[in-house]
Structure formats: C-alpha cells, structure tokens
Design a protein around this motif. Structure first.
Motif, PDB file in Angstrom:
ATOM      1  N   LYS A   1       0.809  -1.212   0.000  1.00 58.61           N
ATOM      2  CA  LYS A   1       0.000   0.000   0.000  1.00 58.61           C
ATOM      3  C   LYS A   1       0.851   1.274   0.000  1.00 58.61           C
ATOM      4  CE  LYS A   1      -4.038  -2.051   2.281  1.00 58.61           C
ATOM      5  NZ  LYS A   1      -4.923  -1.859   1.113  1.00 58.61           N
ATOM      6  N   GLN A   2       2.173   1.108  -0.086  1.00 58.28           N
ATOM      7  CA  GLN A   2       3.108   2.234  -0.147  1.00 58.28           C
ATOM      8  C   GLN A   2       2.918   3.184   1.046  1.00 58.28           C
ATOM      9  OE1 GLN A   2       2.806   4.103  -3.991  1.00 58.28           O
ATOM     10  NE2 GLN A   2       3.309   2.238  -5.110  1.00 58.28           N
ATOM     11  N   ARG A   3       3.003   2.610   2.227  1.00 57.87           N
ATOM     12  CA  ARG A   3       2.863   3.391   3.454  1.00 57.87           C
ATOM     13  C   ARG A   3       4.161   3.352   4.244  1.00 57.87           C
ATOM     14  NH1 ARG A   3      -1.507   1.222   6.950  1.00 57.87           N
ATOM     15  NH2 ARG A   3      -1.271   3.255   7.957  1.00 57.87           N
TER      16      ARG A   3
ATOM     17  N   LYS B   1       7.711   5.567   1.050  1.00 55.49           N
ATOM     18  CA  LYS B   1       7.364   5.724  -0.357  1.00 55.49           C
ATOM     19  C   LYS B   1       8.376   6.644  -1.021  1.00 55.49           C
ATOM     20  CE  LYS B   1       3.600   7.052  -3.472  1.00 55.49           C
ATOM     21  NZ  LYS B   1       2.204   7.546  -3.571  1.00 55.49           N
ATOM     22  N   HIS B   2       8.916   6.176  -2.138  1.00 54.90           N
ATOM     23  CA  HIS B   2       9.870   6.971  -2.900  1.00 54.90           C
ATOM     24  C   HIS B   2       9.430   6.978  -4.355  1.00 54.90           C
ATOM     25  CE1 HIS B   2      13.638   8.847  -4.028  1.00 54.90           C
ATOM     26  NE2 HIS B   2      13.824   7.909  -4.959  1.00 54.90           N
ATOM     27  N   SER B   3       9.159   8.160  -4.882  1.00 54.06           N
ATOM     28  CA  SER B   3       8.573   8.301  -6.235  1.00 54.06           C
ATOM     29  C   SER B   3       7.226   7.596  -6.237  1.00 54.06           C
ATOM     30  CB  SER B   3       9.509   7.741  -7.292  1.00 54.06           C
ATOM     31  OG  SER B   3      10.715   8.492  -7.324  1.00 54.06           O
ATOM     32  N   SER B   4       7.103   6.512  -6.951  1.00 54.29           N
ATOM     33  CA  SER B   4       5.813   5.814  -7.026  1.00 54.29           C
ATOM     34  C   SER B   4       5.901   4.391  -6.510  1.00 54.29           C
ATOM     35  CB  SER B   4       5.325   5.795  -8.479  1.00 54.29           C
ATOM     36  OG  SER B   4       6.264   5.133  -9.315  1.00 54.29           O
ATOM     37  N   LYS B   5       6.901   4.110  -5.665  1.00 56.53           N
ATOM     38  CA  LYS B   5       7.037   2.756  -5.145  1.00 56.53           C
ATOM     39  C   LYS B   5       7.570   2.783  -3.714  1.00 56.53           C
ATOM     40  CE  LYS B   5      11.713   2.118  -7.020  1.00 56.53           C
ATOM     41  NZ  LYS B   5      12.570   1.264  -7.870  1.00 56.53           N
TER      42      LYS B   5
END
Length: 291
Positions: free
Chosen positions: A11-13, A172-176
C-alpha cells in the motif's frame, strides 16, 4: 509483523520498526521492583508475603569440583528454573505496557487493516517476555515511544543494550515503496540500522522488505546438512540411523515451517534430495527405508 510489513510495502505506506534488547533482562530485575509490581497488580497479601519470603535474604553458592564459594546474597534477578519467574517478569513489564495503552500513545502506531481493506486498529508495540518491537508510521512517533521506554528502564533500573537493538524502515519513494534506514536514538546512542536488502530477526523469524524466506531456507539447509552428516558418522545400525532421521532430524527443523511460508515444493526439491542422497549412500539403509 509479516502482515504489517506486507501492508506497508503493497500500500506504499511508511513504516518504522525498532527491536529492543535488555541487558540480562531476567537477571537484572530488582527485588524491590517485584514487591511494587505485586502491589500494582493487587495481588492478595498472603501471596505477596509468600513471594516476598522467596526473595528476602536470598543467598546462593557456586560449587565446583575444586572449590565452593561462601554464600552470596542475591539482590536482583528472578530465580532460574522457577515457573513463577517468567510471570513475575511479565508482570513487571506489564507496568510499562499498561502505561502506553493510553490514547496518546496508541495513536502513534501503525494502522492494521482487515480483509476488506478497512483500518481497524493501531499496532504500536509487540512484547513477548523480554523481546520487544516498537511499531510506528513515522520516525518521530517511534522516537517518542523509545523515549518513554528509556524513562521506564531508568525507573525499573533496567539497562538497554543499544548495540543489540536494531531498526528497520519502509517509505514511499517516487511511485514505489523502498527500504530505508531510520535515524533513531536511545540514550543519545544511534540505534543500529538494518542494511538495505538484509533481514532482521524477531521471535525466531526473519523479516525483510520482500518478505522472502531465503534466509530461513539457507539456515535450514545448513542445519539439515550438519545433523544428517553427524548421524552418518555414528557407528549405529542403519535401522537406528533411519529412526534418528525421522524422529530427531525432523523435530529440529519443524519449528521453521510453523513460522514461515516455505513451500512444500522447496522441501521436495531441496531437503528430500539431501536426505535421499545420504540415506541411499549406504546401500544397506535401503531395506530399512522400505520398512
């Protein structure tokens, strides 16, 4: 723990986990603290006095083949081998666990989601005997909990082994989602950080960013090969070796299969191959294998 790491990664948390280690935890528990804890938990006076009598003027002596020491007064630590000792330690630590159950501390934790994807409750602390893990979404929240734990340790006269502690982070870094190294301190000392791609261990299980079982598989293979080699070197009848394979060897590795997601396919392709190779290496074992 596995659910939390997978949730943060998928969930990119943000997630920060800190593992804590106490110096000689059971051996450092002061007897005066035990007496206070008994009162805190409203233990009946009769039971309180029985426990107090066990630890009042308690003495021990060290005896070897060549000498024995005079009796030494023991002023701290719970009795070794006593079934009451773990309970006394847990009751002592429970004073801190109850302290951080207030809403002001609960809100510092990591949201846990149910199967429908709805946040249901926050997790901010795992405690099993003297093994503790601090869980939070942000570094500053984790630091607040660490500060409170340091204050409690000073009150309880317990010592934190900062060099044995470790911290692990996801953000989260950029989109991942990526693993990173949080910067946290205990008593002004930097907590050792889990290197990117490496695992940390809690209650016997290895955890890493990808939640892979490679470390467990490697340890099982090493243990499996070590034990099976020792069995082969024994001057025993092949029938007895087969019994050792089935009863002793399997019991030594069974725990890892209860705490990991190692597949049956890996077992068949790896461990079965090692076992069959060693068993059939001695042709006389074959007839007993059939039995």
């Amino acid at each position: 723990m596995a659910h939390i790491i997978n949730t943060a990664r998928i969930k990119q948390r943000s997630l920060v986990i800190t593992l804590l280690d106490l110096k000689n935890a059971f051996g450092e528990l002061h007897h005066n603290l035990i007496y206070k804890v008994l009162q805190y938990h409203h233990i009946p006076d009769l039971i309180n006095e029985i426990i107090r009598s066990l630890y009042t003027n308690f003495q021990t002596s060290i005896i070897t083949e060549k000498f024995s020491t005079p009796f030494i007064t023991v002023g701290r630590g719970v009795l070794q081998g006593d079934c009451l000792s773990p309970l006394l330690f847990n009751m002592s630590f429970n004073t801190f666990v109850q302290h951080i159950k207030s809403e002001s501390f609960l809100q510092l934790g990591f949201w846990k989601f149910n199967k429908a994807g709805i946040p249901c409750n926050r997790i901010h602390w795992f405690q099993f005997a003297d093994d503790a893990a601090v869980i939070s979404s942000q570094e500053k929240e984790n630091q607040i909990l660490l500060n409170r734990f340091s204050v409690w340790c000073q009150w309880a006269n317990m010592i934190i082994r900062v060099d044995k502690c470790s911290t692990f982070g996801i953000k989260k870094h950029s989109s991942k989602s990526v693993q990173y190294q949080p910067k946290l301190f205990i008593n002004h000392l930097l907590v050792p950080r889990t290197e990117t791609g490496e695992s940390f261990r809690y209650l016997g299980r290895y955890f890493n960013f990808n939640m892979s079982d490679e470390k467990h598989q490697s340890d099982i293979c090493d243990l499996f090969n070590n034990i099976i080699s020792k069995i082969d070197e024994l001057h025993l009848h092949p029938r007895n070796k087969i019994l050792l394979y089935s009863r002793y060897l399997l019991s030594k590795i069974s725990w890892d299969f209860t705490i990991t997601d190692i597949s049956q396919t890996w077992v068949c392709e790896t461990l079965d191959g090692i076992a069959i190779l060693n068993i059939y290496e001695n042709g006389s074992n074959c007839q007993y294998l059939q039995l």
